[in-house]
Structures are given as C-alpha cells and as structure tokens.
Write an enzyme that holds these catalytic residues in place. Sequence first.
Site, PDB file in Angstrom:
ATOM      1  CE  LYS A 120      13.162  10.686  -3.878  1.00 29.64           C
ATOM      2  NZ  LYS A 120      12.037   9.789  -4.194  1.00 29.64           N
ATOM      3  CG  ASN A 163      20.535  22.850   2.202  1.00 27.58           C
ATOM      4  OD1 ASN A 163      20.026  23.844   1.708  1.00 27.58           O
ATOM      5  ND2 ASN A 163      21.098  21.896   1.480  1.00 27.58           N
ATOM      6  CG  HIS A 209     -13.609  -3.208  13.900  1.00 28.07           C
ATOM      7  ND1 HIS A 209     -14.188  -3.694  15.041  1.00 28.07           N
ATOM      8  CD2 HIS A 209     -13.254  -4.289  13.164  1.00 28.07           C
ATOM      9  CE1 HIS A 209     -14.168  -5.022  15.021  1.00 28.07           C
ATOM     10  NE2 HIS A 209     -13.610  -5.410  13.881  1.00 28.07           N
TER      11      HIS A 209
END
Length: 619
Positions: free
Chosen positions: A614, A101, A515
């Site tokens: 996640k 990882n 706006h």
Amino acid sequence: MCGIVGYIGKRQASPILLDGLSRLEYRGYDSAGIALLNGSPDVTIIKRAGRIANLREAVGELNPTGSAGISHTRWATHGAPTDENAHPHRDQSGKLVLVHNGVIENYQTLRDQLIAQGDTFESQTDTEVLAHLVGRYFEASDETDGQTRLRQALQAALAKVKGTYGIAIMHADVPGVIIGARLGSPLVVGLGDGEYYLASDVSAIVAHTRDVVYLNDHDLVTVTSDRYDVSSMASGGGAAQVKVSRIEFTADDADKGDYEHYMLKEIFEQPQSLRNTMRGRLSRDDGAAILGGLNMSPQELRSIDRIILSGCGTAFHAAMVGEYVIETLARIPTEVEIASEFRYRNVPSDKDTLQFVLSQSGETIDTLAALREARRKGIRCLGIVNSVGSTIARESDGGCYIHAGPEIGVAATKTFTSTVMMVTLLGMLFGRIHHLSSADGLEMIDELEAIPDKIASILKQTDKIKAIAQKHANAEGMLFMGRQANYPVAMEGALKMKEISYIYASGHPSAELKHGIIALVKPDMPSVFIAPDDAVFDKNVSNIEEVLARKGPVIAVTTEGRTELERLTEDVIYVPDCPSYLSPLLTVIPLQLFSYYVAVARGCDVDKPRNLAKSVTVE
C-alpha cells in the site's frame, strides 16, 4: 512498505502482535515473524514465509509466552520471501532481535566487514547486517545500565549506515525494554495504561489505543511498560519535543464489515468519503471554498501565478485531473510532476510558484523527497494527504487533509476521488480570487454537493458492470481512452486493471489512437472509452467507430441520455450529467468496479495483489 508492531505491558504480547500484523498486511505480505521476551535468558522467534495466516498457525502450535515483543510483516527488498529472510533478525550473539522497514544502502560493505571480523549470517537481507552491527556495539560497551547501553549501541550503529529505517529492537539481557528509531520510514508510539505500542501505521494499534506520538526523522524512543522517552539523534541525543495526537478513526472503520473485500467496501464508501472531504469547506455566503489549512493570506494566494502538483501512481493521476481543473477554473498555469523525478530535475521556479504534493499515506518516500527538494529551493510547498500526523503533513508549509478515512485495499479508490475533490476545491478557491463570480461559485457548490448522490446512483449499476467484467475477464489486454480531464481517468482505470487483475492495460488520450495505439486493436483487446457528454463527445464517438471497424470490442462510459452509443456497442455504462470539470469524479467509479469484478472473476487476491504494497516508503 513492510509493517512493524511492538508491544510491552502486562498482557500476553503475541495476540496483540498478530492482530496488529493482520491490520498491517496491506503493507507487505511476503513473510512475517514475531519475537517475544518472557524473562528467560532467550528470545523466542517464530517466522514464516507467506501470509500472516502461516505465522498465526505456527504461533498457535508453539503457544509462546511473553509480555514484550516485536513483530514484522515483510515486502521483500533484499532476499527472497523465505523463512530465513523474514524478520525479526538476530545479532551474532543471538540475544538481540531487530525488525526493520526501509533499506540499508551500504549493507554489503558493512556485511563484508563483519564477515571479516568473524560474523556469520543466516539471511540475505540488509536488516540482519544492522542487527549484527548493533550487537557488536552492545557487546563492546562498558556501560553498566542496560537501557543506556542498548540505546547507545543502536545510535552508534545507525551512525554507520546509509539509507532509511523504521526500527524496533529488544535484547535478552535488557528485559522489559523496546527501543525504536526512524529515518524516512514511519514509526508511531501508542500510549496505553501501563502498556505501550510501536507501529509503522496507527491502523495496527487503533483497537487498543487512539492516543499516539508520531516520531520524526532521527527520533529514538525507549519504551518500557510504564513510560516512554523520545530523544533526537540529530541534536546529540537530547530530549525531543513530542505531541500526543488522537487517531480520528476507530477500529471498526478499518474493518471489512460485510463486504467480500476492502476494495469493494471502499468503492461503496465514496459518497460518504466525498462528503467528508467537502465538509466545512464550502461557503454559500461567499460562494467559495474555504481552505484554512493552506496557511496563506488572500493577498499571498492572489499573488500565485504558477502551480506545481506532484505525486506518484494514483496521486499522480489525481494531480493530472487537478491541472485541468485548476487551469479551467482559475486560469493559473499548472503543471504536474511525477514526484519520483522531481528532485532529479532542475525545475524552474520563483517566489510566486506554489507547489502541492499529493500522497494518500503522507509517507510516500518519492513524494516526501519532492517536498524536501521544493523547500530546499525556496518553493512554498503544501501537502494534500489522507493520514493525519504523517510526515508530509508535518513537514509541509500547510495543506489539507482529504478525510477519506482508512483505506486498506492496496488499490486506491476513495482516496483518488477525495484527492480529486480537494484539487477541485483548490481550483474553485483560486477561481474565486481571480475571475469567477459569486454566482459562479454558488452554482459550483450546488454541483459539488450533488456529486455523492450521483455516485450512489452509479453504484446501483453494480450487477451490470459485474456482467460486463465477467464477459471480458479473459482478455489478453485492455486499452483505456479518454480526453481532457478524463485522460488521467483512463490512466487510473488502466492502473487499477493492472494492479489487481494482472491484465496488461494502458491509458491514452483518445485522439492518440491513430498515432500508433490503433495497431494494438484486435478482437481479444477490449477498449474502454470514457466518453461523457462534453465538447469532445463526437470526437470520442469517431474513435470508437475506428476501433469497432477493426473488430475491437468497446466498453463505453458515457452520460445518461447519450443512448446513441448503444447502436455501436452493447457494453455501455451510464453516469449522471455534470459539468465537464467534475466528470472524473463520476467516470472513474465504473472503472473501479470494472477492474474489481475482472479481478474477482480471474480469482485474484484483490486486496493483496502480487508484488505490491500500500505505502511505498523505499526507493
């Protein structure tokens, strides 16, 4: 991103690895693979693009054996989601396998060097480069002890790389050994009886053990079936200090139960998760919040004259609510910084500045970087996280766990409300230190303790919200509008809609409509207005009428009793009355359900939205 699971012991590894990967699939689901050692001279590798189900089917067909193995579920960084790019990866010899990882930033330079030396590569990933590099150091070593040789090879390779990693490796010539290391990407060791586990998240192994060791950056762990040893590469390979921690939740807590999706389950868990966040933190004797984890004396807290809140995504929106609440209750100047930008700015600070970093996982790399930058500049920095034992929890000067329980759905729901509750408790704490009376504090406690039941009453409107969602599920886009503390709720509602339904949505302050935003209003662009009964209710009504005058559909979230909105639109969702500073805890619930049912109506994979994972542990 990505998930690692490793096992070594007496049992067959593949069922344990597959179960762990299934529990980690929220971290990445582009591809997955496993590698097994079974005592033969070869390593068995099986990997497939797509979901874990594809890998499970392939493993079932081949029925591999082995009591030691490593596995990985991927969120692609380098290289497309293909079988070849899936982990694990081999070295040039084919005997070493590695899962990873993180990101190796200098992989292209290393790859070119290895190709010049005769190596060939099968994938486009940065990870395969690391596998080859470790393999080369292993082959070149004259160390006779296999464990030592493999450990030294990994250390030598990691000294050459730039980037982040959570790693697990095995080698066919060193059976019965798994070695792991971490820098910037989480890795934990699970402790069993004659068996051990490696994982990037405790949810992967909680079904097998609740005793874990959280590795620190630069830690290296060697695991066999009967022991584990942790050393620190930062101290030259000497023994590292380790602490065995107990996982707070069970495997059942992390299961989906009877709900169709984790996200729906977690939405409905919010009454209880908020009770858990408040538990033990409200004192009726003092009319105040008690937050001992801040590790600060009353005198130190009283001296704070500026607060910085940092987070990313949903945590950033919770921080925006916190700015409003803290300034309202405590009158302390508070500002919000996107964590990913904080370390690249020169934010002024002094000794009386206090910073909080907000992160569900406690591993968000940008938020962790903000924490480290704050501490580098001498700012006292505290963490607000959900994951016990996470890196932010361990590196901060103190802080508070939100105790929301495991959140598996990629789109955050209960961790948002629990984080908002925590920053509200901070506002109460600082308010009582400065100017709020004990009577004010007792009134706040009554209102806070009523919130869970009020949320439960909103959840009873599920069928109504589902019908509204189905009505607007084919919209081209959506606008979300809110004012004051409900402006960040509008942003959070828009984020949820984008994340899980893939409808473009944007959140804005209602007053900004004129706006420029009003140019987007048209019949197939619904506007969701958060308009509770507060000081700007009439202003919100005027904005609603401006949208309706241009044939834009309106969905209104308002307070029970303000029935006048029913004259303007039939899509009205009611929330119970509460003080304006608490309204975000209620108004966000209909937006979570609305986005969920829109996504379901569109046939989207709610728990595993495309391109998302996640926990963001890579830049």
